[in-house]
Scaffold this motif. Structure first.
Motif, mmCIF file in Angstrom:
data_model
loop_
_atom_site.group_PDB
_atom_site.id
_atom_site.type_symbol
_atom_site.label_atom_id
_atom_site.label_comp_id
_atom_site.label_asym_id
_atom_site.label_seq_id
_atom_site.Cartn_x
_atom_site.Cartn_y
_atom_site.Cartn_z
ATOM 1 N N ILE A 183 33.568 46.818 30.652
ATOM 2 C CA ILE A 183 33.812 45.860 31.927
ATOM 3 C C ILE A 183 34.190 44.588 30.940
ATOM 4 C CG2 ILE A 183 32.769 44.246 33.514
ATOM 5 C CD1 ILE A 183 31.049 46.648 34.424
ATOM 6 N N GLY A 184 33.540 44.423 30.175
ATOM 7 C CA GLY A 184 33.753 43.345 28.986
ATOM 8 C C GLY A 184 35.301 43.440 28.419
ATOM 9 N N CYS A 203 42.258 41.503 30.433
ATOM 10 C CA CYS A 203 43.001 40.713 31.746
ATOM 11 C C CYS A 203 43.090 39.667 31.684
ATOM 12 C CB CYS A 203 42.289 41.323 33.053
ATOM 13 S SG CYS A 203 42.800 40.925 34.568
ATOM 14 N N TYR A 204 42.194 38.672 31.071
ATOM 15 C CA TYR A 204 42.288 37.569 31.090
ATOM 16 C C TYR A 204 43.146 37.007 29.841
ATOM 17 C CZ TYR A 204 41.256 32.404 29.847
ATOM 18 O OH TYR A 204 41.531 31.242 29.606
ATOM 19 N N ALA A 205 43.435 37.586 28.894
ATOM 20 C CA ALA A 205 44.233 37.221 27.889
ATOM 21 C C ALA A 205 45.589 37.450 28.456
ATOM 22 C CB ALA A 205 44.150 38.076 26.384
ATOM 23 N N SER A 248 38.194 39.031 36.799
ATOM 24 C CA SER A 248 37.324 37.741 36.939
ATOM 25 C C SER A 248 37.030 37.747 38.565
ATOM 26 C CB SER A 248 37.818 36.366 36.608
ATOM 27 O OG SER A 248 37.973 36.203 35.369
ATOM 28 N N LYS A 249 37.925 37.907 39.593
ATOM 29 C CA LYS A 249 37.830 38.051 40.916
ATOM 30 C C LYS A 249 37.046 39.346 41.193
ATOM 31 C CE LYS A 249 42.725 35.987 41.864
ATOM 32 N NZ LYS A 249 43.744 36.309 42.601
ATOM 33 N N LEU A 250 37.123 40.336 40.547
ATOM 34 C CA LEU A 250 36.238 41.483 40.852
ATOM 35 C C LEU A 250 34.908 41.416 40.569
ATOM 36 C CD1 LEU A 250 36.433 44.438 41.507
ATOM 37 C CD2 LEU A 250 36.675 44.927 39.128
ATOM 38 N N LEU A 251 34.716 40.632 39.662
ATOM 39 C CA LEU A 251 33.098 40.545 39.061
ATOM 40 C C LEU A 251 32.600 39.668 40.467
ATOM 41 C CD1 LEU A 251 33.443 39.957 35.262
ATOM 42 C CD2 LEU A 251 32.704 42.060 36.613
ATOM 43 N N ASN A 252 31.463 40.093 40.775
ATOM 44 C CA ASN A 252 30.515 39.502 41.633
ATOM 45 C C ASN A 252 29.354 38.539 40.725
ATOM 46 O OD1 ASN A 252 29.339 38.248 43.767
ATOM 47 N ND2 ASN A 252 28.128 40.021 44.662
ATOM 48 N N ALA A 253 29.840 37.938 39.973
ATOM 49 C CA ALA A 253 28.969 37.240 38.768
ATOM 50 C C ALA A 253 29.631 35.813 38.364
ATOM 51 C CB ALA A 253 28.818 38.303 37.586
ATOM 52 N N LYS A 254 28.327 35.318 37.898
ATOM 53 C CA LYS A 254 28.997 33.857 37.211
ATOM 54 C C LYS A 254 29.673 34.034 36.169
ATOM 55 C CE LYS A 254 26.915 29.629 35.735
ATOM 56 N NZ LYS A 254 25.941 28.717 35.456
#
Length: 141
Positions: A51-52, A58-60, A127-133
């Motif tokens: 996931i990381g 994706c972020y990059a 980021s949108k997918l993750l239900n995390a801070k």
């Protein structure tokens, strides 16, 4: 809609069993993982590091797209995403955090890069997918 898939095969009990992960592209094929690699720090893979990797990649790409849209061609974007799994959560282990550490080298003002970096954090599909801070640190230069 673009759809991609990965497959996990698990054999045995949670603590004594083992699994293998394979991606649609075949880039990852029969990657082993176990309870020990996920929860006890043993050498090997686990879902959180994958996931990381997806989050960092994706972020990059998304930050590059935003920068390119502003006429900025990044020389290098290095993103690391650390996924925090809380194994003690009531109801079962839960991914609670994703922390991005980003280093950007680009011919642009630092303030502009920081602005785009924040937009990328919010807009990155993973980021949108993750239900995390999701938190982040950015270094320019």
């Amino acid at each position: 809609m673009i759809e991609k898939h990965s497959t996990a095969v698990w054999k045995g009990t949670l603590k004594d069993g083992a699994g293998k992960l394979t991606t649609q592209s075949g880039t990852i094929s029969d990657l082993p993982y176990t309870f020990a690699t996920r929860f006890e720090g043993a050498k090997g893979s686990n879902p959180e590091e994958l996931i990381g990797a997806a989050h960092a990649g994706c972020y990059a790409m998304f930050l590059s797209a935003l920068m390119s849209g502003e006429g900025i061609v990044p020389e290098r974007i290095e993103a690391t995403s650390t996924i925090g799994l809380d194994p003690t959560t009531e109801g079962g282990p839960t991914v609670k955090t994703a922390h991005l550490v980003v280093r950007v080298k680009a011919p642009a003002e630092e303030a502009k890069v920081l602005e785009l970096a924040e937009k990328a954090k919010a807009g990155c599909p993973i980021s949108k997918l993750l239900n995390a801070k999701v938190t982040m640190e950015v270094a320019v230069g």
